[in-house]
Design a protein around this motif. Structure first.
Motif, PDB file in Angstrom:
ATOM      1  N   MET A 159       0.811  -1.207   0.000  1.00 42.62           N
ATOM      2  CA  MET A 159       0.000   0.000   0.000  1.00 42.62           C
ATOM      3  C   MET A 159       0.852   1.267   0.000  1.00 42.62           C
ATOM      4  O   MET A 159       0.564   2.218  -0.730  1.00 42.62           O
ATOM      5  CB  MET A 159      -0.930   0.025   1.230  1.00 42.62           C
ATOM      6  N   TYR A 160       1.910   1.285   0.845  1.00 42.08           N
ATOM      7  CA  TYR A 160       2.549   2.564   1.128  1.00 42.08           C
ATOM      8  C   TYR A 160       4.063   2.625   0.926  1.00 42.08           C
ATOM      9  O   TYR A 160       4.635   3.710   0.996  1.00 42.08           O
ATOM     10  CB  TYR A 160       2.238   2.973   2.572  1.00 42.08           C
ATOM     11  N   GLY A 161       4.712   1.486   0.677  1.00 42.31           N
ATOM     12  CA  GLY A 161       6.155   1.517   0.514  1.00 42.31           C
ATOM     13  C   GLY A 161       6.610   2.413  -0.621  1.00 42.31           C
ATOM     14  O   GLY A 161       7.651   3.072  -0.544  1.00 42.31           O
ATOM     15  N   ARG A 162       5.815   2.488  -1.679  1.00 41.53           N
ATOM     16  CA  ARG A 162       6.210   3.304  -2.829  1.00 41.53           C
ATOM     17  C   ARG A 162       5.901   4.789  -2.619  1.00 41.53           C
ATOM     18  O   ARG A 162       6.397   5.632  -3.357  1.00 41.53           O
ATOM     19  CB  ARG A 162       5.515   2.801  -4.099  1.00 41.53           C
ATOM     20  N   TYR A 163       5.061   5.104  -1.630  1.00 43.07           N
ATOM     21  CA  TYR A 163       4.694   6.493  -1.366  1.00 43.07           C
ATOM     22  C   TYR A 163       5.587   7.157  -0.322  1.00 43.07           C
ATOM     23  O   TYR A 163       6.095   8.260  -0.534  1.00 43.07           O
ATOM     24  CB  TYR A 163       3.254   6.586  -0.868  1.00 43.07           C
ATOM     25  N   PHE A 164       5.734   6.529   0.833  1.00 45.50           N
ATOM     26  CA  PHE A 164       6.269   7.224   2.003  1.00 45.50           C
ATOM     27  C   PHE A 164       7.682   6.805   2.379  1.00 45.50           C
ATOM     28  O   PHE A 164       8.079   6.960   3.527  1.00 45.50           O
ATOM     29  CB  PHE A 164       5.317   7.044   3.186  1.00 45.50           C
ATOM     30  N   THR A 165       8.450   6.272   1.432  1.00 41.56           N
ATOM     31  CA  THR A 165       9.882   6.088   1.625  1.00 41.56           C
ATOM     32  C   THR A 165      10.600   7.124   0.767  1.00 41.56           C
ATOM     33  O   THR A 165      10.110   7.506  -0.295  1.00 41.56           O
ATOM     34  CB  THR A 165      10.323   4.670   1.241  1.00 41.56           C
ATOM     35  N   SER A 166      11.752   7.557   1.218  1.00 42.68           N
ATOM     36  CA  SER A 166      12.431   8.657   0.528  1.00 42.68           C
ATOM     37  C   SER A 166      12.831   8.285  -0.890  1.00 42.68           C
ATOM     38  O   SER A 166      12.928   9.160  -1.757  1.00 42.68           O
ATOM     39  CB  SER A 166      13.656   9.108   1.317  1.00 42.68           C
ATOM     40  N   ASP A 167      13.055   6.972  -1.160  1.00 47.15           N
ATOM     41  CA  ASP A 167      13.387   6.542  -2.512  1.00 47.15           C
ATOM     42  C   ASP A 167      12.224   5.848  -3.211  1.00 47.15           C
ATOM     43  O   ASP A 167      12.390   5.246  -4.269  1.00 47.15           O
ATOM     44  CB  ASP A 167      14.610   5.629  -2.511  1.00 47.15           C
ATOM     45  N   ARG A 220       9.215  -4.778   5.809  1.00 45.34           N
ATOM     46  CA  ARG A 220       9.362  -5.617   4.616  1.00 45.34           C
ATOM     47  C   ARG A 220      10.179  -6.866   4.931  1.00 45.34           C
ATOM     48  O   ARG A 220       9.908  -7.952   4.397  1.00 45.34           O
ATOM     49  CB  ARG A 220      10.053  -4.807   3.522  1.00 45.34           C
ATOM     50  N   ALA A 221      11.161  -6.743   5.818  1.00 43.76           N
ATOM     51  CA  ALA A 221      12.101  -7.841   6.061  1.00 43.76           C
ATOM     52  C   ALA A 221      11.594  -8.865   7.076  1.00 43.76           C
ATOM     53  O   ALA A 221      12.011 -10.021   7.054  1.00 43.76           O
ATOM     54  CB  ALA A 221      13.439  -7.273   6.532  1.00 43.76           C
ATOM     55  N   VAL A 222      10.694  -8.454   7.958  1.00 46.73           N
ATOM     56  CA  VAL A 222      10.239  -9.331   9.044  1.00 46.73           C
ATOM     57  C   VAL A 222       9.093 -10.215   8.570  1.00 46.73           C
ATOM     58  O   VAL A 222       8.181  -9.756   7.872  1.00 46.73           O
ATOM     59  CB  VAL A 222       9.790  -8.481  10.253  1.00 46.73           C
ATOM     60  N   GLU A 223       9.112 -11.500   8.960  1.00 46.55           N
ATOM     61  CA  GLU A 223       8.040 -12.412   8.583  1.00 46.55           C
ATOM     62  C   GLU A 223       7.077 -12.697   9.729  1.00 46.55           C
ATOM     63  O   GLU A 223       5.920 -13.050   9.488  1.00 46.55           O
ATOM     64  CB  GLU A 223       8.628 -13.734   8.069  1.00 46.55           C
ATOM     65  N   ASP A 224       7.523 -12.556  10.973  1.00 50.30           N
ATOM     66  CA  ASP A 224       6.655 -12.855  12.108  1.00 50.30           C
ATOM     67  C   ASP A 224       5.447 -11.912  12.103  1.00 50.30           C
ATOM     68  O   ASP A 224       5.609 -10.684  12.125  1.00 50.30           O
ATOM     69  CB  ASP A 224       7.421 -12.682  13.417  1.00 50.30           C
ATOM     70  N   PRO A 225       4.218 -12.447  12.059  1.00 53.45           N
ATOM     71  CA  PRO A 225       3.023 -11.591  11.940  1.00 53.45           C
ATOM     72  C   PRO A 225       2.889 -10.583  13.077  1.00 53.45           C
ATOM     73  O   PRO A 225       2.534  -9.424  12.835  1.00 53.45           O
ATOM     74  CB  PRO A 225       1.867 -12.597  11.937  1.00 53.45           C
ATOM     75  N   ASP A 226       3.149 -10.994  14.311  1.00 53.34           N
ATOM     76  CA  ASP A 226       2.994 -10.074  15.437  1.00 53.34           C
ATOM     77  C   ASP A 226       4.003  -8.940  15.360  1.00 53.34           C
ATOM     78  O   ASP A 226       3.678  -7.780  15.629  1.00 53.34           O
ATOM     79  CB  ASP A 226       3.157 -10.826  16.763  1.00 53.34           C
ATOM     80  N   GLU A 227       5.236  -9.265  14.979  1.00 54.43           N
ATOM     81  CA  GLU A 227       6.267  -8.235  14.868  1.00 54.43           C
ATOM     82  C   GLU A 227       5.941  -7.273  13.727  1.00 54.43           C
ATOM     83  O   GLU A 227       6.117  -6.058  13.855  1.00 54.43           O
ATOM     84  CB  GLU A 227       7.626  -8.889  14.649  1.00 54.43           C
ATOM     85  N   ARG A 228       5.446  -7.816  12.620  1.00 51.05           N
ATOM     86  CA  ARG A 228       5.074  -6.957  11.484  1.00 51.05           C
ATOM     87  C   ARG A 228       3.918  -6.035  11.878  1.00 51.05           C
ATOM     88  O   ARG A 228       3.901  -4.853  11.531  1.00 51.05           O
ATOM     89  CB  ARG A 228       4.652  -7.797  10.272  1.00 51.05           C
ATOM     90  N   ARG A 229       2.939  -6.567  12.602  1.00 44.64           N
ATOM     91  CA  ARG A 229       1.796  -5.741  13.014  1.00 44.64           C
ATOM     92  C   ARG A 229       2.259  -4.553  13.845  1.00 44.64           C
ATOM     93  O   ARG A 229       1.762  -3.430  13.679  1.00 44.64           O
ATOM     94  CB  ARG A 229       0.778  -6.586  13.783  1.00 44.64           C
ATOM     95  N   GLU A 230       3.202  -4.764  14.748  1.00 48.34           N
ATOM     96  CA  GLU A 230       3.696  -3.680  15.591  1.00 48.34           C
ATOM     97  C   GLU A 230       4.437  -2.640  14.752  1.00 48.34           C
ATOM     98  O   GLU A 230       4.296  -1.433  14.967  1.00 48.34           O
ATOM     99  CB  GLU A 230       4.604  -4.230  16.687  1.00 48.34           C
ATOM    100  N   ILE A 231       5.212  -3.091  13.781  1.00 50.11           N
ATOM    101  CA  ILE A 231       5.937  -2.153  12.919  1.00 50.11           C
ATOM    102  C   ILE A 231       4.963  -1.292  12.129  1.00 50.11           C
ATOM    103  O   ILE A 231       5.111  -0.062  12.067  1.00 50.11           O
ATOM    104  CB  ILE A 231       6.882  -2.916  11.971  1.00 50.11           C
TER     105      ILE A 231
END
Length: 516
Positions: free
Chosen positions: A424-432, A454-465
């Motif tokens: 959804m947002y990686g292409r919008y709100f990253t500087s590159d 993008r790098a983390v696979e654990d669902p709970d850790e990704r949700r927090e990020i």
């Protein structure tokens, strides 16, 4: 609308961590042309649409009408099924290395393009490398940001070497913006004669009138039941309703619930589907007074989102935060001024050294029905806070051109959602990010969070990020997220087998048939 199927927040919320996991696991089932058996029937389907596609080149398609046509012509390595899970597409299976830095796709054999040429690993390498190339200006380039190289050890194998693991990549590859093209084709050629591997092939186009597709008899899955699909341009939605009720059009998708209500009769049924797409007032933080965070926060606090939803869409939807992906959904209450607060808006303007401000906003007319009503309500609300929103209403193609160029102060927008928030947002709100000029906002903190997400696979850790990403976007009022709503699929009684999707995709035209 008695035949309508309502899918609200509860249903979306139940698509829990299991959905997120499905996005990163190997796909191994053959989705073919459906989630089940081969379609039966036939016929020539006419779909009423309000606008002509502004492009026929899939790597640059952002307009909904263009995407809906092109996703039926072109194939992608992966696809999304009706549950928004990643399933095989042109790649029949794939696996990830233990360290997450290598993704190997095994392609289907015997797949051909519309011109009869074979699709193989050379075409996949060409397509992905071209999408990554800055000169292509592909709208989904940022989805491949982690990819360092694309290699083809043989005709049916493609290996993506990554700089860091990317849990979002399989889902992102399902977008038509990541379509696999023939290495022999050019953008100029494809804009007049599309050449894909999808369930339908391009037949003809009459500018501002229609685009017609025909069944691809060589499709790798079950051949589509329909002999042809015509996307007929009828700019006035009331005229589309009349065409449905007379039988001249058999299908249309509306986003205005009032229009959907008028469409439903004995011969026309309407099905509502909650959408991942979101309505927003996009603010270009690189321009003028909007560069001041306090001005953006003043705008955020001056808006009653529920009033915008009630005015534009009869309350049919939900106030939303930035992320609508079911497993990562933002809490719309976790923002500065979750409810309208004119006093706080006035204070933010004072902190910016202003008592009033004027902002130009572009508005699309024709791409979706509620845009002008949304814009006018936003204009009226902001005026009460000393904020003048000057509206510039543009036809769909002109709006998209200005939007892609980032040539606006603000834009009243309906943006597509994605089951993975990085998509959804990686292409919008990253500087590159390749669409960062559209967003006009980035920060080192966001760059770090998106890289970790993008790098983390654990669902709970990704949700927090992604919760932290959502919080950062809201606290800086990068945009003003308003609401999610429904799509309303109107069909005559002769249409069978079509499945609406939460991302608005018309993928299941391949399973649709007309009965007598």
């Amino acid at each position: 609308m008695s035949h309508r199927k309502r899918i609200g927040r509860g249903t979306l919320a139940t698509l829990s961590g299991a959905t997120a996991l499905s996005l990163v696991l190997v796909g191994c089932s053959d989705s073919g042309s459906s989630d089940g058996a081969a379609p039966t029937g036939g016929g020539d389907l006419v779909i009423g649409v309000t606008s002509d596609p502004d492009t026929l080149f899939p790597w640059k398609a952002t307009q909904f009408q263009a995407v809906n046509v092109l996703q039926n012509i072109y194939g992608t390595l992966t696809e999304l099924d009706s549950d928004m899970s990643v399933v095989p597409g042109l790649a029949e299976e794939w696996e990830t290395s233990e360290d997450g830095l290598s993704l190997t796709f095994h392609l289907r054999s015997g797949v051909t393009f519309q011109d009869g040429s074979a699709m193989d690993s050379e075409d996949v390498v060409f397509s992905l490398e071209s999408i990554m190339a800055e000169e292509t200006a592909a709208v989904a380039a940022a989805s491949l940001a982690a990819v360092e190289s694309v290699e083809a050890p043989d005709e049916t194998t493609v290996v993506l070497e990554l700089a860091s693991p990317d849990a979002s990549l399989p889902a992102n590859l399902a977008s038509v913006n990541m379509a696999i093209l023939s290495s022999d084709d050019t953008e100029e050629e494809l804009n007049s004669q599309p050449n894909g591997t999808g369930p339908f092939t391009f037949d003809n186009r009459v500018s501002s009138q229609s685009v017609t597709l025909v069944r691809n008899e060589e499709f790798w899955g079950y051949p589509a039941a329909l002999a042809s699909v015509e996307f007929r341009v009828i700019p006035d939605e009331s005229a589309i309703v009349s065409a449905l009720q007379s039988g001249n059009v058999q299908m249309s998708v509306f986003d205005d619930p009032l229009v959907a209500q008028t469409a439903e009769t004995g011969e026309v049924t309407v099905e509502a589907t909650a959408q991942l797409s979101y309505h927003a007032l996009m603010l270009n933080a690189s321009r003028g007074d909007l560069a001041d965070r306090n001005v953006r926060l003043a705008i955020q606090c001056a808006i009653d989102r529920q009033e915008v939803l009630d005015t534009a869409a009869l309350g049919e939807g939900e106030v939303t935060g930035p992320i609508t992906s079911p497993a990562y959904r933002s809490d719309p209450q976790a923002r500065p001024c979750p409810e309208r607060d004119l006093g706080q808006a006035e204070q933010y303007l004072a902190d910016a050294g202003l008592s009033e401000v004027t902002i130009n906003a572009i508005v699309s007319q024709g791409e979706y029905a509620t845009s002008v009503n949304e814009a006018q309500n936003l204009q009226a609300q902001l005026a009460e806070a000393g904020i003048t929103l000057e509206l510039e209403v543009l036809e769909s193609g002109a709006y998209v051109d200005r939007w892609v160029a980032g040539d606006f102060d603000a834009a009243v927008a309906l943006n597509g959602g994605n089951p993975d928030p990085h998509g959804m947002y990686g292409r919008y709100f990253t500087s590159d990010g390749n669409l960062n000029p559209v967003a006009g906002y980035s920060s080192p903190e966001l760059d770090d969070l998106f890289a970790r997400g993008r790098a983390v696979e654990d669902p709970d850790e990704r949700r927090e990020i992604y919760r932290q990403i959502s919080e950062h976007l809201e606290e800086n009022a990068a945009w003003i997220w308003l609401f999610t709503s429904y799509s309303y699929t109107a069909t005559t009684s002769s249409v069978q087998g079509f499945t609406p999707m939460p991302n608005g995709s018309l993928r299941f035209l391949r399973t649709t048939a007309l009965t007598s």
